[in-house]
Structures are given as C-alpha cells and as structure tokens.
Design a protein around this motif. Structure first.
Motif, short mmCIF file in Angstrom:
data_model
loop_
_atom_site.label_atom_id
_atom_site.label_comp_id
_atom_site.label_asym_id
_atom_site.label_seq_id
_atom_site.Cartn_x
_atom_site.Cartn_y
_atom_site.Cartn_z
N ALA A 76 22.86 64.77 7.03
CA ALA A 76 23.99 64.20 6.30
C ALA A 76 24.60 63.07 7.12
O ALA A 76 24.75 63.18 8.34
CB ALA A 76 25.02 65.28 6.00
N GLY A 77 24.99 61.99 6.46
CA GLY A 77 25.61 60.87 7.16
C GLY A 77 24.56 60.02 7.87
O GLY A 77 23.36 60.09 7.61
N GLY A 78 25.05 59.23 8.83
CA GLY A 78 24.17 58.30 9.53
C GLY A 78 23.90 58.74 10.96
O GLY A 78 24.01 59.92 11.32
N HIS A 79 23.56 57.69 11.76
CA HIS A 79 23.24 57.97 13.17
C HIS A 79 24.45 58.54 13.93
O HIS A 79 24.29 59.37 14.82
CB HIS A 79 22.75 56.68 13.85
N PHE A 80 25.64 58.06 13.60
CA PHE A 80 26.85 58.55 14.29
C PHE A 80 27.00 60.06 14.10
O PHE A 80 27.30 60.80 15.04
CB PHE A 80 28.09 57.81 13.77
N GLN A 81 26.82 60.54 12.89
CA GLN A 81 26.96 61.97 12.62
C GLN A 81 25.87 62.77 13.37
O GLN A 81 26.13 63.85 13.90
CB GLN A 81 26.86 62.23 11.11
N LEU A 82 24.63 62.23 13.40
CA LEU A 82 23.56 62.94 14.08
C LEU A 82 23.84 63.02 15.59
O LEU A 82 23.66 64.08 16.22
CB LEU A 82 22.23 62.23 13.83
N ILE A 83 24.26 61.87 16.16
CA ILE A 83 24.56 61.88 17.60
C ILE A 83 25.69 62.86 17.90
O ILE A 83 25.66 63.62 18.89
CB ILE A 83 24.92 60.46 18.08
N THR A 84 26.71 62.88 17.04
CA THR A 84 27.82 63.82 17.24
C THR A 84 27.33 65.26 17.20
O THR A 84 27.74 66.10 18.01
CB THR A 84 28.89 63.59 16.16
N LEU A 135 18.32 73.05 16.15
CA LEU A 135 18.41 71.59 16.22
C LEU A 135 17.04 70.98 16.53
O LEU A 135 16.66 69.94 15.94
CB LEU A 135 19.42 71.19 17.29
N VAL A 136 16.27 71.60 17.43
CA VAL A 136 14.94 71.08 17.78
C VAL A 136 14.01 71.08 16.56
O VAL A 136 13.30 70.10 16.28
CB VAL A 136 14.34 71.91 18.94
N ILE A 137 14.02 72.19 15.82
CA ILE A 137 13.12 72.30 14.66
C ILE A 137 13.48 71.26 13.60
O ILE A 137 12.60 70.58 13.04
CB ILE A 137 13.17 73.72 14.08
N ASN A 138 14.79 71.13 13.32
CA ASN A 138 15.21 70.16 12.32
C ASN A 138 14.84 68.73 12.75
O ASN A 138 14.43 67.90 11.93
CB ASN A 138 16.70 70.27 12.06
N MET A 139 15.02 68.45 14.04
CA MET A 139 14.72 67.10 14.51
C MET A 139 13.21 66.83 14.48
O MET A 139 12.75 65.72 14.15
CB MET A 139 15.28 66.91 15.93
N ALA A 140 12.41 67.83 14.81
CA ALA A 140 10.96 67.66 14.79
C ALA A 140 10.44 67.44 13.36
O ALA A 140 9.41 66.79 13.15
CB ALA A 140 10.29 68.86 15.43
N MET A 141 11.14 68.00 12.39
CA MET A 141 10.73 67.88 11.00
C MET A 141 11.28 66.62 10.32
O MET A 141 11.01 66.38 9.14
CB MET A 141 11.18 69.12 10.21
N ASP A 142 12.09 65.87 11.02
CA ASP A 142 12.74 64.68 10.43
C ASP A 142 11.76 63.50 10.51
O ASP A 142 11.56 62.93 11.59
CB ASP A 142 14.03 64.39 11.19
N GLY A 152 12.18 60.76 8.65
CA GLY A 152 12.85 59.53 8.24
C GLY A 152 13.52 58.79 9.37
O GLY A 152 14.09 57.70 9.14
N ARG A 153 13.49 59.29 10.57
CA ARG A 153 14.16 58.62 11.70
C ARG A 153 13.13 58.34 12.79
O ARG A 153 12.26 59.17 13.06
CB ARG A 153 15.30 59.47 12.26
N PRO A 154 13.22 57.20 13.40
CA PRO A 154 12.28 56.89 14.49
C PRO A 154 12.52 57.77 15.71
O PRO A 154 13.65 58.17 16.00
CB PRO A 154 12.56 55.41 14.78
#
Length: 610
Positions: free
Chosen positions: A120-128, A162-169, A171-173
């Motif tokens: 949800a949201g952009g890079h700012f939300q993900l970094i947060t 968080l690791v699993i969700n990020m590995a499955m993403d 849409g982000r480089p």
C-alpha cells in the motif's frame, strides 16, 4: 539445606527448568517492560499516521485496536508486578504464562499487519514499514533476550513475514536483493539475541548463586548465634551451679574443721593431734581448690568486667596485710610492703586478685625469710612486684608455670602444703593480667626465691579523695578470755562448731540463726556490747549478714562511738563482698576456714580495736 557453595562452577548455569532462574529472568523482564511498551505505542502511532490514507480505515482501526488491547494487557502485568515486587517464584511463573500469550498475540498482529498493508502506498510507506519493523525487532532483542524461545518466535513471525512479502514483490526493483539483506539482518538479530541471552543468563545465575550463598550464610549465622547463646547460657548455668554447689559443700567442710579443732582442745594425745592437723590441712586445701575452680570458671565465661579507676596503693596493701599477716605470722615469716604512697590507674578488684594469688603462692612456698610486696615507678608507669625467699623455680619450668594444672617440681622434696591445689593459681593470674592488658613477668633462682612483676599505669587522686589510711599493727596472740562474740549462722552444724571452738579458746559465744533473733537479744541486753560479730552472709527469709551487722550495731552505736568489729564467714563467692566490706567495715573469710586462720583473724580484729 543444600550447600550450593560445594557445587562445581558449571553448576552455576542452571537450565531453564530451574524455577528460581526462570523466575528471576521474568522479574528482570517485567521491571524493564514500561519503556518497551511506550516505544511500541509510539511505533504504532507512526505506522497509523503513515498508512491511514493508503489503506481501509476500518481495517487499520481494527488492527491498531487489537495491538493497543494487547499492549494494555502487558501494561497490566507491569503494574501488577510493580505493586507486588516481593511476589514469589511460583507467582511470577504464573504471571509469565499469560504475558507470553499476549506477547505472541502482539507478534502475530504485527505479522498480519505486514501481510495486509505491504504494497500500500509508495516507496515512503515501504521504507517506513521496513524501518519500524526492524526497530521493533531490535527493541524486542533487548527486552526478550532473557527468554530466547519467545524472542525466536517473535523475530520469525515479524521479520520473516516482511522477507517473504518482499521476495514476492515483482513490481519493485531489487526486491529480491532487499529480501536477502533482510534475511541477513534476521540472522544477525538471532545471533545478537543468543549472545545477550548467555551474558544475562550468566549474570542472573551469579545473582541466584549469591542469593543462595547469602541465605545459607544467614541460616548458618542464625544457627551460630543460637549455638553461641546456648553456650553462654550453659556457661552461666555451669558457673551458677558450681557457685551453689561450692557454697553447699563449704558448709560441712567448715563445720568439720571447727569440730576437729574443738576436739584438739579436749585431747592431749599426740597421735590424735596429728590426725586433726591432717584434717585441717585437707579442709584448707579444699578451700583453695574451690576458689581456683570458681575463679577460672568466671573468667572463662566472661563474668569479670574491667573498670579502671584511681587506686591508692596504701589501701590495696592494707587489705593484703589484713588477709595475709596472720598467715605469715603463723609460719614465722616477715610480710613487708613498700611503695604505699603511689596511686594506680587500674581495676582495683582484679589487681587485688592478682596480688592475692601471688602473695598466697609466695607464702606457701617460703619457709624462711619472708615476702615483700613493693610498688615503684619505672618508665612513667608503676611496677608491682611480689618477692619471696622461697624454694625458687628452675629455668625449664618458668615457661610452663602459667599453664593450667601445672605445678613446679622442685629439686628438693615438697612439704605437703606445697602440693595443695590444682595448679590453677598462676593460670588465673595470667588470665587476669590479660584482662587488664598489662605485662606480667617472672624471675627466679632455685633455692633463693622468685619475683613476679606487674606493670600498671599510674593514676591520680582528686585532692578531696586523698587521705591516709591508718591501720594498726595488732599483736596476733591476744587471748579471747572474757571476750563476748556473737554468732549469726543459720547452719546448725557450723553454728554449733563455732560455739564449741570459741568456748575452747576462752571466749563467751552466743549463737543466733536469724536477724530478728539477734536484734531481739541486742535490744533486750543494751548494756552487753559484743566484742566481735561473726556472721554468715546468707540468712533465712532473704536476709544477709549485713542486715545482722546493721541491726546489732544500731543498738550499741552510742556506747563508745566505734562500730563493733565484724567478720563475715561465708561460702558464697559470687556477691561482690569486697565492696560490701569497705562500705560496712567488716572483713571476709571464705568457708571452709581452718581454725588457725579464724583465730588469727579474730585476734587481729580485736587487736585493731583495742
């Protein structure tokens, strides 16, 4: 009780099954929970502010409310612990079960939040989300390091989500690379938690071990105190029993000596006289044994207090002269005193006991010449010495004469009266000198004599306290013919023996068994003033010989202005007679008293007033 101090060092690190260790870990965890709860709440607030415009508000509200509810439950655990810090191990472990359920529920809530709000949201939300999640895990390492299993569950639920969700993403480089970095951070977090856990576990184990040692020490100290009190009570009981037994045994011995001497007056058989002399010597020896045993018992039980003050040597020597001049006269020895002008600063009772023992020993082992008691200045202090011209002590024996039960073996045969006693006299002298913290010395030559020395601090008398003690030197051979001696003694055998003996010596003797009876006689015969009062200390109905003295002296107080001479003959040695004797002008003889010593003291008292 288990002696934890005997365990090997590896036994300090008890496993988790050790309830004391586990309870202490949770106590530490509960005590530092409040900062963690505040940090969690602040992180939740930041998360809501960042995502509230990018996710469904009802879902976000339900999720945040769930976390707040769990946080409130953990806060209740903290407050309950704060109100009951003295809670036992069982109570702490009971609280820990519900607290762990809340912790796992909170970890599960964060993991579900990651699954629901990731992307949800952009890079700012993900970094947060990444920063808050990792900070949340780092805070958990600090808090949960004491409970590594709970820490492992918490990190796995939160970070791995968080690791699993990020590995499955897709849409982000670099999502897969970032997931790998998070895996490395996850491992680092686990290693950090394990390292902190071992460090803190060892510290807590040391604390528990120290607490056990302290408890063991407390128990052992309490047991030692109890044993000490029991030993002190036993010592007091022993002293009291010995004193009472000594008093009761002295009475028949005293009567025995009196009857033996009375028998001597009625027989002229040399063999009978020799037997009577042996009886009297035995009675005198027993009196010395009683005195030595009682003195050593009182010293060992701490019943002798040290109260230093100014002591005029003149008065000290006067009391010694009164006690030992009859003995010296009886043996044909000279007893001299020099240095009476000095003043000591010491305990008068203890230093007098020391000199009494030394003078008594000197007179016992001296057959020709005499005994000198002197006091002189030496290097700013006063040196008390007792010189004798006796049999002397061989050099090898000088190192042992202060040992208990040791008696000097002379190169020549000892007379029977030399062998009396248990060998405790000089041991008592040494112990009393140690109580005064004063050095005691001895020098001797076999066949020439011995000198004992005691160094005592010099004292000073106030001007109004200074005075002269004039003490008459009486002839010791005064006859008792025509003398009226009043006896106050409640022991029939002793009373009868005194009457028979005094009558044999030519005196008129009247015996009474109580204070009322002697007071009634005195009031009925105001013109028949006694020449001497001979009283016992313990009398019926709680009265004492002092009461008898006061009663009789009160009746005859105005006849010649001087108090009636008095001697207290008693078997009691525990009542501080020295102070009473000074206050009421009488002298003390301790039962059993051999008749010759009694007659010498009577003659001395009558000579003083003649």
């Amino acid at each position: 009780m288990t002696d934890v101090s005997s365990r090997p060092p590896t036994g300090l690190w008890a496993p988790l099954a050790d309830s004391a260790l586990v309870a202490d870990r949770y106590r530490s965890l509960f005590s530092q929970m409040l900062p963690s709860l505040m940090g969690n709440t602040l992180g939740l607030l930041i998360f809501v502010l960042v995502y509230w415009r990018h996710v469904s508000l009802p879902v976000l509200a339900v999720w945040a409310g769930w976390i707040l509810l769990l946080t409130f439950g953990r806060l209740q655990h903290y407050l309950r612990f704060a109100r009951h810090p003295e809670a036992g191990d069982a109570q702490i472990l009971d609280w820990s079960r519900s607290w762990r359920l809340l912790l796992h529920g909170q970890a599960l809530a964060w993991a579900l939040g990651i699954w629901m709000f990731y992307g949800a949201g952009g890079h700012f939300q993900l970094i947060t989300m990444v920063v808050l999640t990792y900070c949340y895990c780092l805070a958990a390492i600090h808090l949960l390091t004491l409970v590594p299993r709970d820490l492992g569950v918490f990190l796995s639920l939160v970070l791995l989500s968080l690791v699993i969700n990020m590995a499955m993403d897709d849409g982000r480089p670099y999502s897969l690379e970032l997931a790998g970095v998070l895996c490395v951070l996850y491992v680092i977090a686990l290693v950090m938690g394990r390292t902190y856990h071992h460090t803190l576990r060892n510290a807590i184990a040391l604390k528990v071990h120290a607490d056990r040692l302290a408890e063991q020490l407390r128990v052992e100290k309490a047991l030692a105190d109890e044993n000490r009190r029991a030993a002190e009570a036993a010592s007091r009981a022993k002293t009291q029993f010995f004193a009472a037994a000594s008093h009761d045994l002295r009475q028949p011995l005293h009567a025995l000596g009196l009857f033996a001497e009375a028998l001597r007056q009625r027989t002229h058989d040399p063999e009978a006289a020799k037997l009577i002399n042996s009886i009297n010597e035995s009675v005198d020896a027993l009196e010395g044994l009683f005195g030595e045993l009682l003195d050593i018992t009182r010293i060992d039980t701490g019943a002798v207090d040290v109260n230093p003050k100014a002591v005029p040597v003149r008065e000290l020597f006067a009391r010694l002269r009164l006690q030992f001049e009859p003995v010296a006269f009886e043996k044909g020895l000279m007893l001299s005193f020099h240095g009476e002008q000095h003043v000591l600063h010491t305990d008068p009772t203890i230093v007098e006991r020391i000199l009494r023992n030394l003078v008594s020993n000197a007179l016992r082992y001296t057959e020709d010449g005499g005994v000198l008691v002197s006091c002189r200045r030496r290097q700013g202090q006063l040196l008390l010495q007792v010189w004798d011209s006796g049999i002397g002590i061989a050099p090898p024996a000088l190192t042992r004469i202060f040992d208990e039960f040791y008696q000097v073996q002379s190169q020549r045969p000892l007379e029977p009266h030399h062998r009396k006693g248990l060998g405790l006299g000089l041991s008592i002298v040494k112990r009393l000198a140690e109580l005064l913290q004063t050095p005691l010395t001895v020098n001797s030559r076999v066949g020439h004599g011995t000198v004992f020395g005691l160094t005592v601090p010099a004292g000073r008398l106030e001007p109004q306290a200074m005075g002269s003690l004039e003490l008459g030197r009486a002839p010791l051979g005064l006859t008792l013919d025509g003398r009226l001696i009043v006896i106050v003694e409640d022991e029939p055998a002793v009373s009868e023996g005194l009457v028979v003996l005094l009558q044999a010596w030519g005196a008129e003797a009247l015996a009474f068994d109580s204070v009322p009876s002697v007071r009634a006689w005195a009031q009925a015969n105001p013109g028949q003033r006694p020449d001497l009062l001979l009283v016992d200390y313990r009398l019926p109905e709680g009265a004492t010989g002092i009461d008898a003295l006061l009663a009789v002296r009160a009746v005859y107080a105005g006849i010649d202005g001087t108090p009636i001479p008095a001697i207290m003959v008693t078997g009691s040695t525990m009542t501080g007679h020295e102070l009473d004797a000074q206050a009421h002008d009488f002298h003390v003889l301790i039962k059993p008293v051999v008749p010759n010593k009694l007659r010498a003291m009577i003659a001395f008292k009558l000579g003083m007033r003649s």
